[in-house]
Motif scaffolding. Structure first.
Motif, PDB file in Angstrom:
ATOM      1  N   GLN A 198      57.418  45.410  43.751  1.00 54.07           N
ATOM      2  CA  GLN A 198      58.865  45.621  43.791  1.00 54.07           C
ATOM      3  C   GLN A 198      59.175  46.776  44.737  1.00 54.07           C
ATOM      4  OE1 GLN A 198      59.377  46.148  39.485  1.00 54.07           O
ATOM      5  NE2 GLN A 198      60.672  44.334  39.445  1.00 54.07           N
ATOM      6  N   THR A 199      60.314  46.698  45.392  1.00 57.14           N
ATOM      7  CA  THR A 199      60.732  47.797  46.265  1.00 57.14           C
ATOM      8  C   THR A 199      61.635  48.736  45.461  1.00 57.14           C
ATOM      9  OG1 THR A 199      62.756  46.687  46.981  1.00 57.14           O
ATOM     10  CG2 THR A 199      60.728  46.203  48.229  1.00 57.14           C
ATOM     11  N   ILE A 200      61.918  49.890  46.050  1.00 61.92           N
ATOM     12  CA  ILE A 200      62.796  50.854  45.383  1.00 61.92           C
ATOM     13  C   ILE A 200      64.199  50.266  45.207  1.00 61.92           C
ATOM     14  CG2 ILE A 200      63.548  52.070  47.484  1.00 61.92           C
ATOM     15  CD1 ILE A 200      62.598  53.748  44.149  1.00 61.92           C
ATOM     16  N   ASP A 230      63.310  58.734  50.869  1.00 65.53           N
ATOM     17  CA  ASP A 230      62.827  60.115  50.747  1.00 65.53           C
ATOM     18  C   ASP A 230      62.277  60.434  49.353  1.00 65.53           C
ATOM     19  OD1 ASP A 230      63.316  60.820  53.374  1.00 65.53           O
ATOM     20  OD2 ASP A 230      65.343  61.550  52.977  1.00 65.53           O
ATOM     21  N   LEU A 231      62.355  59.486  48.416  1.00 62.52           N
ATOM     22  CA  LEU A 231      61.751  59.719  47.100  1.00 62.52           C
ATOM     23  C   LEU A 231      60.231  59.797  47.242  1.00 62.52           C
ATOM     24  CD1 LEU A 231      63.826  57.243  44.873  1.00 62.52           C
ATOM     25  CD2 LEU A 231      64.045  59.735  44.957  1.00 62.52           C
ATOM     26  N   GLN A 250      58.983  53.251  38.652  1.00 60.47           N
ATOM     27  CA  GLN A 250      58.750  53.125  40.099  1.00 60.47           C
ATOM     28  C   GLN A 250      57.270  52.800  40.345  1.00 60.47           C
ATOM     29  OE1 GLN A 250      59.823  56.665  42.324  1.00 60.47           O
ATOM     30  NE2 GLN A 250      59.272  55.752  44.278  1.00 60.47           N
ATOM     31  N   ALA A 251      56.380  53.485  39.609  1.00 62.35           N
ATOM     32  CA  ALA A 251      54.938  53.233  39.741  1.00 62.35           C
ATOM     33  C   ALA A 251      54.580  51.831  39.237  1.00 62.35           C
ATOM     34  CB  ALA A 251      54.158  54.293  38.972  1.00 62.35           C
TER      35      ALA A 251
END
Length: 565
Positions: free
Chosen positions: A212-214, A52-53, A204-205
Motif C-alpha cells: 500500500q502507498t501512503i 517527507d514522512l 504505515q509499516a
C-alpha cells in the motif's frame, strides 16, 4: 500579564532567507524565529508533503511488531486493540482497529473504564483478553511503564505490542515490541508523535508489507490530526505534515463519525483551533462522563445515520461535562480563597466527591486565575487521584518524579500528568510538592507570559500579510499563531462589553486616519474589565493575533486581542 518581545534573530540569517524565498524580511524574521532558516526547511513548512514522512521501520522494534501481527493473522489469532480513554487513546484505537479490520476479522477493541480501572493497561483488561481467547494485545497511548501488567500477561501467554509516546521509566516492559521514540535506544528521527501518531506509523509499516502507498492511508488522517490537536504536541516535523493532511480529510471527506459531529455544530470549514475546542472536547466527553467505548463506536461507525445517533449521545455527555466543570471550578476557587493567607507556589485542592472525569479541565481553569502548577484531587476507590497541569516553562512531570516516594503511580508530560496516592500520604505529598516547586521554579514563570513575535503598525496589516500568515497554519506548540504589538492605538469611540457577564471587549481601533473613520475591528475575549483603558479615545498598547472573522457569509480581518495596557 508579562509581555516579552522575542529576541530578533541574526540579521544575516533573515537576509539570506528573505532572498532565497523572495519574501520581505519581516516574514523571514517570523520564519527564522520558528527555526526555519533554509529554502528546503521553508519548502517543507509551506508545502508539506506525505513523501517527507519518515520510514516507519526506522522506529526501534517496528519489524518485531509487524512480524508478530502478521503471525497472528496467519495463525488466526484474536487481536485486542487496547487504548486510553482520552482523545489520543480513542482515536488511536479507532485507527488501528479499523485498519486491521479491512483485511482481518478477528479484531476487537478495549478501552479501560476511567473510574473502575483507571489510566493505562489494567489487570481487568488482561483478564478480559484471557477469558475471551485473545493472544495478542496492541496497546496504544499507554503501557510504557506497565511492567507488572505485561509480566502478568506473559504468565497467561498473552503477547503485547506497546505503542506509546510517554517517557519510559528506568526499565521497559517485557513486551514483544515497544514502539516509543522516547526510548533512549530508539534513533527514530522524530520523537514528538502522539499515541495516535505512533499507531499511524504502525499501520504505515503494515501497509508497506501489503504494497500500500501512503495515499492509501490518508483516510485515517482525520483521526491523527484530531489526536495531534488534542494532545498539544509540537506542530513541527511529522506532526505538521499529518495535521495538515488530516485537516484536509476532515474538511473534504471525513469518516461518518466526524461528519456527524460537524453536522451538529454547523460549521463549514474547520481549522486546528476548531478541532481543539469543538471536536476534541466532544470525543473526550465520552470517557469523562460515560465510557471511552462510546467515542470508539462513533469513530469506527460507517453508517451515517447510526453515527448521528452516537454523535447526539456524545453531545449530551459534553453538555453534562460543561455543567460539572463549571460547578467544580467554582468549588475549587472557593477552597483557594479560604486558604488565601498562604503564599504558595502551587495550587493543590481536594474534594472527595469531585467527578474524576473533569478534574484535568478544572486544573486548567484554576491556572487561568491562579497561575501556578496545579493539582486537583478527588477520591477514586480507596485512593486519591489527581490531574496535574503546569505553567509555561515548568516541567510538572519532573516535580512529581522528585516527590514519587509519596505516590502509588504517576505518568504524563511536561505540562500535564496524572497520579494516584494513598489517603495517608496526601499531606506529606502536598508539602513535598510545594517545596519542590518552590525550589525549582523561576519566579518569572508565576506570571503568565505573552511572547510577542514583532512590533508592527496597524497599517502593516495588508491582505497580502494575512494571506502569508494563513500559510503558517496549522498552528500549535513551536509554531504558534504569530503575536504582534502595536503602540499608541485608539478606540474610535465604539468600545463595548459583550457576553452574558459582559466579560468580552469589542473595539474599533486605529493608529491613523489611513484606517478610515470606522477603524479595524478588534475582539478581546475575557478583557471586558479593561474597557476603561480605551475610553475617551485614550491611547493604549495592544497585543493581538490577526484573525479572520466570518459573519453573514462575509469574511473580514479583525484583531484578536490578547491583552491591552
Amino acid at each position: 500579564m508579562r509581555w516579552t518581545i522575542k529576541p530578533k534573530p541574526s540579521e544575516e540569517k533573515v537576509k539570506l532567507l528573505a532572498e532565497a524565498l523572495n519574501v520581505e524580511e519581516f516574514v523571514a524574521t517570523l520564519l527564522v524565529q520558528r527555526g526555519i532558516e533554509t529554502f528546503e526547511q521553508a519548502r517543507q513548512f509551506f508545502r508539506p508533503t506525505l513523501a517527507d514522512l519518515h520510514n516507519p521501520f526506522l522506529m526501534k522494534d517496528m519489524e518485531k511488531a509487524v512480524e508478530r501481527i502478521e503471525l497472528a493473522i496467519e495463525k488466526g489469532e484474536n487481536i485486542l486493540v487496547f487504548g486510553d480513554y482520552d482523545v489520543d487513546g480513542t482515536t488511536a484505537v479507532s485507527l488501528v482497529s479499523s485498519y486491521l479490520k479491512t483485511y482481518y476479522p478477528n479484531v476487537a477493541t478495549y478501552i479501560p473504564d476511567r473510574y473502575d480501572e483507571g489510566y493505562g493497561i489494567s489487570f481487568k483488561g488482561i483478564d478480559f483478553a484471557d477469558d475471551n481467547d485473545f493472544s495478542l494485545i496492541i496497546a496504544l497511548d499507554c503501557g510504557i511503564k506497565s511492567i507488572d501488567h505485561i509480566a502478568y500477561a506473559n504468565e497467561k501467554n498473552i503477547d503485547f505490542i506497546i505503542c506509546d509516546h510517554h517517557r519510559p521509566g528506568n526499565s521497559l516492559p517485557e513486551a514483544v515490541a515497544v514502539l516509543d521514540p522516547k526510548r533512549e535506544d530508539c534513533t527514530y528521527p522524530y520523537d514528538e508523535l502522539c499515541g495516535c501518531g505512533i499507531g499511524f506509523k504502525l499501520i504505515q509499516a503494515l501497509g508497506e508489507n501489503r504494497n500500500q502507498t501512503i495515499e492509501d492511508l490518508t483516510p485515517y488522517l482525520d483521526l491523527v490530526a484530531t489526536a495531534i490537536a488534542a494532545d498539544i504536541v509540537p506542530m513541527t516535523g511529522e506532526n505538521r505534515i499529518l495535521a495538515y493532511f488530516g485537516l484536509q480529510v476532515i474538511n473534504s471527506d471525513p469518516r461518518p463519525g466526524f461528519k456527524a459531529l460537524i453536522h451538529q455544530i454547523k460549521k463549514k470549514t474547520l481549522d486546528i483551533t476548531d478541532v481543539v475546542f469543538i471536536i476534541a472536547p466532544r470525543i473526550n466527553a465520552a470517557g469523562r462522563i460515560k465510557h471511552g467505548n462510546h467515542a470508539v463506536e462513533l469513530l469506527t461507525e460507517f453508517d451515517f445515520e447510526q453515527a448521528q445517533q452516537f454523535a447526539s449521545e456524545i453531545e449530551a455527555y459534553n453538555s453534562e461535562r460543561k455543567d460539572l466543570d463549571k460547578q467544580i471550578t467554582k468549588e475549587a476557587l472557593n477552597q483557594i480563597i479560604e486558604n488565601s493567607e498562604e503564599k504558595r507556589f502551587t495550587t493543590v485542592v481536594f474534594q472527595e466527591d469531585w467527578h474524576k472525569g473533569v478534574i484535568g479541565i478544572v486544573a486548567s481553569r484554576l491556572i487561568e486565575t491562579y497561575y501556578r502548577p496545579t493539582l486537583v484531587f478527588t477520591k477514586s476507590g480507596d485512593k486519591y487521584a489527581a490531574s496535574a497541569r503546569s505553567v509555561k516553562g515548568f516541567d510538572v512531570y519532573n516535580a512529581l518524579e522528585a516527590c514519587s516516594e509519596h505516590l502509588e503511580q504517576f505518568g504524563g508530560h511536561m505540562y500535564a500528568a496524572g497520579m494516584t496516592l494513598l489517603e495517608e500520604n496526601y499531606l506529606a505529598f502536598k508539602n513535598a510538592f510545594e517545596k519542590e516547586v518552590e525550589r525549582t521554579i523561576h519566579p518569572d514563570m508565576l506570571t503568565p507570559e505573552i511572547a510577542i513575535d514583532a512590533e508592527i503598525n496597524l497599517t502593516d496589516i495588508t491582505p497580502k500579510l494575512t494571506r502569508i500568515l494563513k500559510q503558517f497554519e496549522p498552528f500549535g506548540p513551536q509554531n504558534m499563531t504569530p503575536v504582534f504589538v502595536s503602540r499608541k492605538v485608539n478606540d474610535t469611540g465604539y468600545a463595548q462589553r459583550l457576553g452574558a457577564d459582559e466579560e468580552h471587549l469589542k473595539l474599533y481601533v486605529r493608529q491613523s486616519r489611513s484606517l478610515g473613520t470606522e477603524g479595524m475591528a478588534a475582539i478581546g475575549f475575557g478583557l471586558g474589565n479593561k474597557i476603561e483603558l480605551t475610553t475617551n479615545k485614550k491611547p493604549f498598547e495592544a497585543v493581538y493575533c490577526i484573525d479572520e472573522n466570518e459573519w453573514n457569509g462575509k469574511t473580514s480581518v479583525q484583531l484578536r486581542l490578547k491583552d491591552i495596557k
